[in-house]
Structure formats: structure tokens, C-alpha cells
Design a protein around this motif. Structure first.
Motif, PDB file in Angstrom:
ATOM      1  N   GLU A  98       0.893  -1.342  -0.120  1.00 42.94           N
ATOM      2  CA  GLU A  98       0.054   0.022   0.130  1.00 42.94           C
ATOM      3  C   GLU A  98       0.941   1.405  -0.023  1.00 42.94           C
ATOM      4  OE1 GLU A  98      -3.083   0.441  -0.334  1.00 42.94           O
ATOM      5  OE2 GLU A  98      -3.446  -1.709  -0.722  1.00 42.94           O
ATOM      6  N   ASP A  99       1.939   1.107   0.817  1.00 44.97           N
ATOM      7  CA  ASP A  99       2.832   2.587   0.527  1.00 44.97           C
ATOM      8  C   ASP A  99       3.253   3.096  -0.533  1.00 44.97           C
ATOM      9  OD1 ASP A  99       3.546   0.184   1.922  1.00 44.97           O
ATOM     10  OD2 ASP A  99       5.365   0.943   2.583  1.00 44.97           O
ATOM     11  N   PHE A 100       3.228   2.195  -1.526  1.00 48.48           N
ATOM     12  CA  PHE A 100       3.673   2.870  -2.939  1.00 48.48           C
ATOM     13  C   PHE A 100       2.478   3.180  -3.960  1.00 48.48           C
ATOM     14  CE2 PHE A 100       6.734  -0.774  -1.835  1.00 48.48           C
ATOM     15  CZ  PHE A 100       8.022   0.178  -1.786  1.00 48.48           C
ATOM     16  N   VAL A 101       2.785   4.262  -4.672  1.00 45.21           N
ATOM     17  CA  VAL A 101       1.650   4.814  -5.406  1.00 45.21           C
ATOM     18  C   VAL A 101       1.717   3.848  -6.580  1.00 45.21           C
ATOM     19  CG1 VAL A 101       0.993   6.754  -6.890  1.00 45.21           C
ATOM     20  CG2 VAL A 101       1.947   6.998  -4.812  1.00 45.21           C
ATOM     21  N   LYS A 102       0.571   3.375  -7.039  1.00 51.77           N
ATOM     22  CA  LYS A 102       0.597   2.456  -8.249  1.00 51.77           C
ATOM     23  C   LYS A 102       0.079   3.175  -9.403  1.00 51.77           C
ATOM     24  CE  LYS A 102      -1.601  -0.868  -5.505  1.00 51.77           C
ATOM     25  NZ  LYS A 102      -2.870  -1.654  -5.251  1.00 51.77           N
ATOM     26  N   VAL A 103       1.242   2.688 -10.295  1.00 49.47           N
ATOM     27  CA  VAL A 103       1.176   3.450 -11.689  1.00 49.47           C
ATOM     28  C   VAL A 103       1.059   2.385 -12.880  1.00 49.47           C
ATOM     29  CG1 VAL A 103       2.295   4.735 -13.455  1.00 49.47           C
ATOM     30  CG2 VAL A 103       2.484   5.268 -11.079  1.00 49.47           C
ATOM     31  N   SER A 104      -0.137   2.566 -13.586  1.00 55.62           N
ATOM     32  CA  SER A 104      -0.202   1.552 -14.959  1.00 55.62           C
ATOM     33  C   SER A 104       0.318   2.169 -16.182  1.00 55.62           C
ATOM     34  CB  SER A 104      -1.644   1.164 -14.863  1.00 55.62           C
ATOM     35  OG  SER A 104      -1.638   0.132 -16.065  1.00 55.62           O
ATOM     36  N   GLU A 105       1.355   1.504 -16.767  1.00 54.01           N
ATOM     37  CA  GLU A 105       2.107   2.190 -18.080  1.00 54.01           C
ATOM     38  C   GLU A 105       1.795   1.276 -19.107  1.00 54.01           C
ATOM     39  OE1 GLU A 105       5.933   2.335 -15.132  1.00 54.01           O
ATOM     40  OE2 GLU A 105       6.211   1.468 -17.097  1.00 54.01           O
ATOM     41  N   SER A 106       1.615   2.053 -20.326  1.00 56.36           N
ATOM     42  CA  SER A 106       1.580   1.492 -21.764  1.00 56.36           C
ATOM     43  C   SER A 106       0.304   1.061 -22.105  1.00 56.36           C
ATOM     44  CB  SER A 106       2.622   0.337 -22.053  1.00 56.36           C
ATOM     45  OG  SER A 106       3.911   0.963 -21.529  1.00 56.36           O
ATOM     46  N   GLY A 107      -0.137   1.355 -23.288  1.00 55.66           N
ATOM     47  CA  GLY A 107      -1.130   0.586 -24.075  1.00 55.66           C
ATOM     48  C   GLY A 107      -2.462   1.033 -23.527  1.00 55.66           C
TER      49      GLY A 107
END
Ligand code: IGP
Length: 262
Positions: A209-218
């Protein structure tokens, strides 16, 4: 050799030459070296839309995307679109970018800038800082855990945030450490170029949870983002979908507007 290995082999050569021409002392003398960086992680945490738009002229998977634009115009257009940050590709050989692109973008806008590069050496982190970056990318597929630790800690020590990119669970498990700010799941397999947001969904529950989640590409639809938000994603890295148009800023503005309405 797969494309990623080729890029890294070239990066090693490029770095040997660069270090001969531009010594570290010169990078540290850049006026930008003293600049206070802006947090992308914070922007993403507090944003409803979380778009990070990329400047990308070409890529090994798509060849030419857009060669006719001015990076300053693209940066201003993106900033006016109200996005959270911009990613600037600085690799020349495979993506047609440069450190000058980063510098021109920095001069044009205040929003957080990510140096999108294949980082293997502290020297590239000093370059990033000297050319106005706020955030750097580390790619787990090409780094050992010890390298990720060393590079991310060094980045943090000079005020840069770290986005760590993974493509599978093994890369994720080997990479988790406190010196990372954001965890990105690349929907494009850099070895095969296959694209699917399923991988972001699969890995979402395994990212602490402590990390910001990023979705990359496409990513090319607002629906895809709504879907990924259900899995806890706060950041969405989009390149081609905006860059393939003749006005990426306008495309981003329309995208954000539609997303806000949903
Ligand atoms: O153009 P797209 O499919 O929206 O993708 C953007 C970005 O995620 C992609 O360029 C990227 C993700 N990780 C990378 C690592 C190196 C080079 C490029 C990338």
C-alpha cells in the motif's frame, strides 16, 4: 539478443563516451542541479485522474509515432490539460529523444517531469537532475536488486523520486524496498512488445500500500482507466495515444475532460 538487451548494451557504450565529454563536475554545476524538485507521487495521490503524459517520437515497437512536434509546445499543451506530470524519453537511438528534450520541457513547464531512460549508472541520475527532472525510472527487468537499491538511494539523495517498473511478479518481489516512491506495472512486455492491462490487474494486490501504483503503456481509453482505478491504480502513463495526434496537449485535455465526467 532481445531488444532490451540490445538497448542496454548500447547504453553502456554511450555512457563510456559521454563521461569522457561531460564530467560529473560539469553536471553538478548546472543551475538546475540546485532546483527543488516537485513530487509526482504526491500529485498522483491527490489527483482524481492521475495522467502522466509522455513525449515519445518513435519506439522500437511502433517505429515513427510523431517526428514533427516541438517538445516545448507538447509540454505546455500537456500542462494546460491539467495532467499530473510528464514523461520525457531521452534515449536517442531507439526513441528519438534527448536530454535537450528534457531541458526544453523543464524550461516550458512547472509540473513534475520524469526522465524516461534506461538507467544503469549514477551518472544518468546526475544528468537527470542537471536537466530538470523530478523523477527517474528504474526498470527491474535490467537491474539486480542491489543495483536497484544503489541507484534508488542515490536518486533520493539528490532529491529525485523513483518510479520502479516491473512486468511480472518475480521482478516485483525482488524490487520492493523503501527507497522507491512509485511502482509501475508496464502493460507492454519490453521483450515481446505484447500489450495487456491484465498484468496491471494481476499484480495490483501484490504491491504494498505505501507505494503509489502506476499502470504504464497501451492505455487508450478512459474506460481502461476507470477499470484500473478499481484495482488501486493512481497513475496512468500514456504516450502513443496522445503523441500520434498532431496536438497531444489537446488530445490529453479532451481525455482528462471525459475521464472527469465518468
Ligand atoms: O505509448 P504507450 O503505449 O502509451 O506507453 C507509454 C510508456 O508507458 C512507454 O513508453 C514505456 C513504459 N516503460 C518504458 C521503458 C522504456 C521506454 C518506454 C517505456
Amino acid at each position: 539478443m532481445n531488444i532490451l538487451d540490445k538497448i542496454i548494451a548500447d547504453k553502456h557504450k554511450e555512457l563510456v563516451l559521454k563521461k569522457l565529454v561531460v564530467p560529473v563536475s560539469q553536471l553538478e554545476q548546472s543551475a538546475l542541479f540546485e532546483r527543488e524538485t516537485v513530487s509526482l507521487a504526491e500529485k498522483l495521490r491527490s489527483s482524481k485522474t492521475g495522467i502522466i503524459a509522455e513525449h515519445k517520437r518513435r519506439s522500437p515497437s511502433k517505429s515513427i509515432i510523431n517526428q514533427g512536434l516541438n517538445v516545448e509546445d507538447v509540454a505546455k499543451g500537456y500542462e494546460d490539460a491539467g495532467i499530473s506530470g510528464m514523461s520525457v524519453l531521452t534515449d536517442g537511438k531507439y526513441f528519438g529523444g534527448s536530454l535537450d528534450d528534457l531541458l526544453y520541457a523543464r524550461a516550458a513547464v512547472k509540473m513534475p517531469l520524469l526522465r524516461k531512460e534506461f538507467i544503469i549508472d549514477e551518472y544518468q541520475l546526475l544528468e537527470a537532475k542537471a536537466h530538470g527532472a523530478d523523477v527517474i525510472l528504474l526498470i527491474a527487468a535490467v537491474l539486480e536488486r542491489e543495483e536497484i537499491k544503489r541507484l534508488s538511494e542515490f536518486a533520493k539523495s539528490i532529491g529525485l523520486e523513483v518510479l520502479l517498473e516491473v512486468h511480472n511478479e518475480e521482478e516485483l518481489q525482488k524490487s520492493i524496498m523503501p527507497s522507491l516512491d512509485m511502482l509501475g506495472v508496464n502493460n507492454r512486455n519490453l521483450k515481446t512488445f505484447e500489450v495487456s492491462t491484465d498484468i496491471s490487474k494481476e499484480l495490483s494486490g501484490k504491491i504494498p500500500e505505501d507505494f503509489v501504483k502506476v499502470s504504464e503503456s497501451g492505455i487508450s481509453s478512459v474506460e481502461a482507466i476507470k477499470d484500473l482505478q478499481q484495482f488501486g491504480y493512481k497513475g496512468f502513463l500514456i504516450g502513443e495515444n496522445f503523441m500520434k495526434t498532431n496536438n497531444p496537449g489537446k488530445a490529453a485535455a479532451e481525455f482528462v475532460k471525459t475521464l472527469n465526467k465518468l
